[in-house]
Design a protein around this motif. Structure first.
Motif, PDB file in Angstrom:
ATOM      1  N   ASP A   1      -0.136 -10.008   3.417  1.00 34.09           N
ATOM      2  CA  ASP A   1      -0.157  -8.815   2.556  1.00 34.09           C
ATOM      3  C   ASP A   1       0.390  -7.598   3.287  1.00 34.09           C
ATOM      4  OD1 ASP A   1      -0.996  -9.941   0.233  1.00 34.09           O
ATOM      5  OD2 ASP A   1      -3.056  -9.196   0.290  1.00 34.09           O
ATOM      6  N   ALA A   2      -0.039  -7.424   4.543  1.00 33.08           N
ATOM      7  CA  ALA A   2       0.400  -6.249   5.310  1.00 33.08           C
ATOM      8  C   ALA A   2       1.913  -6.285   5.526  1.00 33.08           C
ATOM      9  CB  ALA A   2      -0.331  -6.197   6.650  1.00 33.08           C
ATOM     10  N   ASP A   3       2.464  -7.470   5.828  1.00 34.29           N
ATOM     11  CA  ASP A   3       3.909  -7.526   6.073  1.00 34.29           C
ATOM     12  C   ASP A   3       4.721  -7.445   4.787  1.00 34.29           C
ATOM     13  OD1 ASP A   3       4.395  -7.284   8.806  1.00 34.29           O
ATOM     14  OD2 ASP A   3       3.638  -9.298   9.176  1.00 34.29           O
ATOM     15  N   LEU A   4       4.158  -7.928   3.677  1.00 29.25           N
ATOM     16  CA  LEU A   4       4.862  -7.735   2.393  1.00 29.25           C
ATOM     17  C   LEU A   4       4.948  -6.244   2.101  1.00 29.25           C
ATOM     18  CD1 LEU A   4       3.326 -10.565   0.133  1.00 29.25           C
ATOM     19  CD2 LEU A   4       5.646 -10.473   1.084  1.00 29.25           C
ATOM     20  N   GLU A   5       3.832  -5.558   2.292  1.00 31.96           N
ATOM     21  CA  GLU A   5       3.804  -4.111   2.037  1.00 31.96           C
ATOM     22  C   GLU A   5       4.786  -3.375   2.962  1.00 31.96           C
ATOM     23  OE1 GLU A   5       0.158  -1.770   2.871  1.00 31.96           O
ATOM     24  OE2 GLU A   5       0.177  -1.361   0.724  1.00 31.96           O
ATOM     25  N   ALA A   6       4.782  -3.783   4.243  1.00 35.29           N
ATOM     26  CA  ALA A   6       5.687  -3.128   5.206  1.00 35.29           C
ATOM     27  C   ALA A   6       7.151  -3.367   4.842  1.00 35.29           C
ATOM     28  CB  ALA A   6       5.397  -3.639   6.613  1.00 35.29           C
ATOM     29  N   ALA A   7       7.423  -4.492   4.150  1.00 36.91           N
ATOM     30  CA  ALA A   7       8.805  -4.804   3.753  1.00 36.91           C
ATOM     31  C   ALA A   7       9.153  -4.142   2.417  1.00 36.91           C
ATOM     32  CB  ALA A   7       8.981  -6.320   3.664  1.00 36.91           C
ATOM     33  N   GLY A   8       8.241  -3.340   1.893  1.00 36.00           N
ATOM     34  CA  GLY A   8       8.505  -2.621   0.638  1.00 36.00           C
ATOM     35  C   GLY A   8       8.200  -3.444  -0.597  1.00 36.00           C
ATOM     36  N   LEU A   9       7.466  -4.569  -0.422  1.00 41.19           N
ATOM     37  CA  LEU A   9       7.118  -5.425  -1.561  1.00 41.19           C
ATOM     38  C   LEU A   9       5.655  -5.215  -1.935  1.00 41.19           C
ATOM     39  CD1 LEU A   9       8.803  -8.684  -0.239  1.00 41.19           C
ATOM     40  CD2 LEU A   9       9.723  -7.121  -1.967  1.00 41.19           C
ATOM     41  N   LYS A  10       5.286  -5.709  -3.117  1.00 37.85           N
ATOM     42  CA  LYS A  10       3.904  -5.562  -3.558  1.00 37.85           C
ATOM     43  C   LYS A  10       3.057  -6.648  -2.876  1.00 37.85           C
ATOM     44  CE  LYS A  10       1.463  -5.068  -8.003  1.00 37.85           C
ATOM     45  NZ  LYS A  10       0.246  -5.635  -7.541  1.00 37.85           N
ATOM     46  N   PRO A  11       1.971  -6.261  -2.198  1.00 44.52           N
ATOM     47  CA  PRO A  11       1.111  -7.299  -1.612  1.00 44.52           C
ATOM     48  C   PRO A  11       0.479  -8.143  -2.714  1.00 44.52           C
ATOM     49  CG  PRO A  11       0.448  -5.080  -0.892  1.00 44.52           C
ATOM     50  CD  PRO A  11       1.486  -4.904  -1.955  1.00 44.52           C
ATOM     51  N   ILE A  12       0.154  -9.394  -2.394  1.00 48.54           N
ATOM     52  CA  ILE A  12      -0.445 -10.263  -3.409  1.00 48.54           C
ATOM     53  C   ILE A  12      -1.877  -9.811  -3.708  1.00 48.54           C
ATOM     54  CG2 ILE A  12      -1.106 -12.674  -3.857  1.00 48.54           C
ATOM     55  CD1 ILE A  12       1.482 -13.171  -1.935  1.00 48.54           C
ATOM     56  N   GLY A  13      -2.572  -9.319  -2.683  1.00 48.07           N
ATOM     57  CA  GLY A  13      -3.833  -8.636  -2.954  1.00 48.07           C
ATOM     58  C   GLY A  13      -5.093  -9.270  -2.393  1.00 48.07           C
ATOM     59  N   GLU A  14      -5.009 -10.570  -2.018  1.00 47.28           N
ATOM     60  CA  GLU A  14      -6.223 -11.230  -1.517  1.00 47.28           C
ATOM     61  C   GLU A  14      -6.631 -10.681  -0.143  1.00 47.28           C
ATOM     62  OE1 GLU A  14      -8.195 -13.415  -3.106  1.00 47.28           O
ATOM     63  OE2 GLU A  14      -6.914 -13.058  -4.840  1.00 47.28           O
ATOM     64  N   GLY A  15      -5.652 -10.333   0.688  1.00 48.15           N
ATOM     65  CA  GLY A  15      -5.929  -9.794   2.027  1.00 48.15           C
ATOM     66  C   GLY A  15      -6.696  -8.488   1.934  1.00 48.15           C
ATOM     67  N   LYS A  16      -6.259  -7.668   1.020  1.00 45.31           N
ATOM     68  CA  LYS A  16      -6.911  -6.382   0.795  1.00 45.31           C
ATOM     69  C   LYS A  16      -8.376  -6.596   0.409  1.00 45.31           C
ATOM     70  CE  LYS A  16      -5.831  -2.233  -1.842  1.00 45.31           C
ATOM     71  NZ  LYS A  16      -4.811  -1.615  -2.675  1.00 45.31           N
ATOM     72  N   LYS A  17      -8.590  -7.583  -0.484  1.00 47.02           N
ATOM     73  CA  LYS A  17      -9.973  -7.861  -0.932  1.00 47.02           C
ATOM     74  C   LYS A  17     -10.846  -8.310   0.234  1.00 47.02           C
ATOM     75  CE  LYS A  17      -8.819  -9.309  -5.596  1.00 47.02           C
ATOM     76  NZ  LYS A  17      -8.474 -10.539  -6.297  1.00 47.02           N
ATOM     77  N   VAL A  18     -10.279  -9.131   1.123  1.00 46.60           N
ATOM     78  CA  VAL A  18     -11.052  -9.618   2.279  1.00 46.60           C
ATOM     79  C   VAL A  18     -11.504  -8.435   3.131  1.00 46.60           C
ATOM     80  CG1 VAL A  18     -10.905 -10.900   4.463  1.00 46.60           C
ATOM     81  CG2 VAL A  18      -9.844 -11.842   2.408  1.00 46.60           C
ATOM     82  N   LEU A  19     -10.560  -7.533   3.412  1.00 44.05           N
ATOM     83  CA  LEU A  19     -10.901  -6.387   4.278  1.00 44.05           C
ATOM     84  C   LEU A  19     -11.923  -5.484   3.603  1.00 44.05           C
ATOM     85  CD1 LEU A  19      -7.477  -5.530   5.899  1.00 44.05           C
ATOM     86  CD2 LEU A  19      -9.413  -6.729   6.879  1.00 44.05           C
ATOM     87  N   GLU A  20     -11.762  -5.288   2.304  1.00 44.16           N
ATOM     88  CA  GLU A  20     -12.730  -4.430   1.607  1.00 44.16           C
ATOM     89  C   GLU A  20     -14.113  -5.086   1.597  1.00 44.16           C
ATOM     90  OE1 GLU A  20      -9.586  -1.958  -1.153  1.00 44.16           O
ATOM     91  OE2 GLU A  20     -10.695  -3.626  -2.054  1.00 44.16           O
ATOM     92  N   ARG A  21     -14.123  -6.412   1.427  1.00 46.91           N
ATOM     93  CA  ARG A  21     -15.407  -7.129   1.382  1.00 46.91           C
ATOM     94  C   ARG A  21     -16.130  -7.046   2.725  1.00 46.91           C
ATOM     95  NH1 ARG A  21     -13.676 -11.569  -0.838  1.00 46.91           N
ATOM     96  NH2 ARG A  21     -13.513 -12.977   0.915  1.00 46.91           N
ATOM     97  N   TYR A  22     -15.414  -7.280   3.810  1.00 51.84           N
ATOM     98  CA  TYR A  22     -16.083  -7.335   5.122  1.00 51.84           C
ATOM     99  C   TYR A  22     -16.195  -5.972   5.802  1.00 51.84           C
ATOM    100  CZ  TYR A  22     -15.454 -12.418   4.964  1.00 51.84           C
ATOM    101  OH  TYR A  22     -15.483 -13.733   4.625  1.00 51.84           O
ATOM    102  N   PHE A  23     -15.210  -5.110   5.605  1.00 47.51           N
ATOM    103  CA  PHE A  23     -15.169  -3.864   6.387  1.00 47.51           C
ATOM    104  C   PHE A  23     -15.165  -2.607   5.523  1.00 47.51           C
ATOM    105  CE2 PHE A  23     -12.768  -7.245   8.531  1.00 47.51           C
ATOM    106  CZ  PHE A  23     -13.603  -7.458   9.616  1.00 47.51           C
ATOM    107  N   GLY A  24     -15.126  -2.772   4.198  1.00 46.21           N
ATOM    108  CA  GLY A  24     -15.167  -1.633   3.287  1.00 46.21           C
ATOM    109  C   GLY A  24     -13.887  -0.817   3.293  1.00 46.21           C
ATOM    110  N   THR A  25     -12.817  -1.353   3.822  1.00 47.68           N
ATOM    111  CA  THR A  25     -11.572  -0.577   3.893  1.00 47.68           C
ATOM    112  C   THR A  25     -10.368  -1.506   3.973  1.00 47.68           C
ATOM    113  OG1 THR A  25     -10.310   0.938   5.276  1.00 47.68           O
ATOM    114  CG2 THR A  25     -11.859  -0.448   6.424  1.00 47.68           C
ATOM    115  N   TRP A  26      -9.215  -0.978   3.584  1.00 45.24           N
ATOM    116  CA  TRP A  26      -7.945  -1.699   3.727  1.00 45.24           C
ATOM    117  C   TRP A  26      -7.284  -1.143   4.979  1.00 45.24           C
ATOM    118  CZ3 TRP A  26      -4.744  -5.366   3.831  1.00 45.24           C
ATOM    119  CH2 TRP A  26      -3.394  -5.294   3.533  1.00 45.24           C
ATOM    120  N   HIS A  27      -7.970  -1.296   6.108  1.00 44.60           N
ATOM    121  CA  HIS A  27      -7.407  -0.740   7.340  1.00 44.60           C
ATOM    122  C   HIS A  27      -6.585  -1.801   8.047  1.00 44.60           C
ATOM    123  CE1 HIS A  27     -10.307  -2.132  10.701  1.00 44.60           C
ATOM    124  NE2 HIS A  27     -10.416  -2.943   9.707  1.00 44.60           N
ATOM    125  N   ARG A  28      -5.555  -1.365   8.723  1.00 43.83           N
ATOM    126  CA  ARG A  28      -4.665  -2.341   9.345  1.00 43.83           C
ATOM    127  C   ARG A  28      -4.486  -2.003  10.801  1.00 43.83           C
ATOM    128  NH1 ARG A  28       0.352  -1.738   5.573  1.00 43.83           N
ATOM    129  NH2 ARG A  28       1.231  -2.350   7.552  1.00 43.83           N
TER     130      ARG A  28
END
Ligand code: NAP
Ligand code: F7E
Length: 344
Positions: free
Chosen positions: A317-344
């Motif tokens: 997800d992070a590399d799709l976003e960095a390449a200017g593409l839309k992230p699929i979204g599951e990675g973001k959910k994992v980070l929000e679930r465990y850490f409460g943030t989409w931090h990279r």
């Protein structure tokens, strides 16, 4: 306020550790190398002009090849904790530059230990040891497993490990070794295999690349999520006694499985894009790493939450976003679930 010194603060782990220590109220000092271009991208979001008030992150030029500057920094700062993460950390490169790797990754540790001993300062010291030190030792590997290094990098880390033990036992320095299995993140260096794969597939998705060239796809690694490992480093330095600890997930996967998981998540078939280039083979590789981190679980209460498919999703997800593409979204959910943030 506790004061920490981090060598390798501009690296993957150094940047996450600086973030963690600042969030816990530390004053953080980082050793950086002079370069003709900026090498501080990973810590830019933490850095503030030292003329402002309340600044707690300070950077100092220095090099692990030079003991004068290490001695100066330790003596003048008088840190409470030293996290020694700086290294020539690339295994493949260590075959091309064995002497340099020994100087920076091996002797660099001795220079730092010796500077600390001579200063008489009672700082706690963390040495960044590696699962590579186990080489072809039988899995699962734990603190009691004998080292059988298979690369100049690994042999050098074994030297640094025993120097750290030696200074602990001989000079009663408060020094410990973390023996960390592979840990990855969107901040992982671009030439390590996981990041090379996630960046490569993002470039393929974006239509900027057709092929991805890799080496040995059969090697198996115990891959975890880097921010959880820097928390483990901190926990080691908060114990009553200095000891050595293995950190890892207790799960192992091949490079091929990483490819299947990453390309599958992005809706691609890796076999259509990946080609083997023998230039990425190593004279001797490590076939199988698998951590037994039960000591860290029992004594540090450390257990990683991010599992293999989740790690892959975070990185893709992070590399799709960095390449200017839309992230699929599951990675973001994992980070929000465990850490409460989409931090990279
Ligand atoms: P990394 O991203 O490669 O960072 C290495 C750091 O060391 C960078 O800040 C680099 O500075 C610095 N450095 C290199 N040569 C130096 C020199 N001559 N003088 C001063 N600093 C120098 O590594 P990492 O993944 O964060 O790993 C951190 C530590 O843990 C390393 O010691 C590594 O060997 C060890 N380790 C890593 C893993 C893992 O899976 N990541 C597992 C076990 C152990 P520049 O930014 O200027 O290059
Ligand atoms: O290789 C294979 C390669 O370079 C993993 C460092 O952080 O972790 C890291 O070392 C595997 C090897 O990591 C490519 O042959 C295939 O078997 O990502 P890597 P590493 O060597 O395990 C340890 C714990 C450290 O301490 C080190 O500092 O993947 N592989 N094809 C490839 N590897 C790379 N780099 N590039 C390829 O194209």
């Amino acid at each position: 306020m506790k004061r920490a010194l981090i060598t390798g603060v501009t690296g993957q782990d150094g940047s996450y550790l600086a973030e963690l220590l600042l969030s816990r109220g530390y004053e953080v000092h980082g050793l950086i190398r002079r370069a003709s271009t900026f090498n501080t991208q990973r810590i830019e979001h933490l850095y503030r002009d030292p003329h402002e008030s309340g600044v707690r992150l300070f950077l100092h030029y220095g090099d692990l090849a030079n003991s004068e500057q290490l001695t100066n920094i330790i003596y003048n700062l008088k840190p409470d904790e030293i996290y020694h993460l700086g290294a020539q950390s690339h295994v493949r490169v260590s075959f091309e530059m064995p002497e340099y790797t020994g100087d920076i990754t091996g002797l660099g540790t001795t220079r730092l230990l010796e500077a600390l001993r001579r200063s008489g300062i009672k700082a706690r010291f963390y040495q960044a040891g590696s699962s590579e030190m186990y080489g072809d030792a039988p899995a699962p590997q734990h603190e009691g497993t004998p080292f059988r290094p298979r690369s100049p990098y690994a042999a050098t880390k074994v030297y640094a490990h025993w120097m750290t033990v030696g200074y602990r036992e001989g000079y009663t320095l408060w020094a410990c070794n973390g023996i960390l299995f592979n840990h990855e993140s969107p901040r992982r260096g671009e030439t390590f295999v996981t990041r090379k794969i996630t960046m490569g597939l993002a470039a393929i998705k974006a239509g900027r690349q057709q092929k991805l060239y890799l080496g040995n796809l059969d090697a198996k690694r115990d891959w975890g999520y880097a921010p959880e490992y820097v928390e483990g480093m901190w926990l080691m330095l908060q114990q009553d006694e200095p000891q050595d600890y293995v950190l890892g997930t207790g799960e192992t996967h091949s490079v091929k499985e990483f490819l299947t998981e990453a390309f599958g998540y992005a809706g691609l078939d890796w076999q259509e894009h990946v080609e083997i280039d023998p230039r990425y083979f190593r004279p001797t590789d490590v076939d199988l790493l698998l951590a037994d981190a039960s000591k860290a679980k029992q004594q540090l209460h450390w257990s990683p939450r991010v599992r293999f498919p989740e790690l892959v999703r975070i990185m893709v997800d992070a590399d799709l976003e960095a390449a200017g593409l839309k992230p699929i979204g599951e990675g973001k959910k994992v980070l929000e679930r465990y850490f409460g943030t989409w931090h990279r």
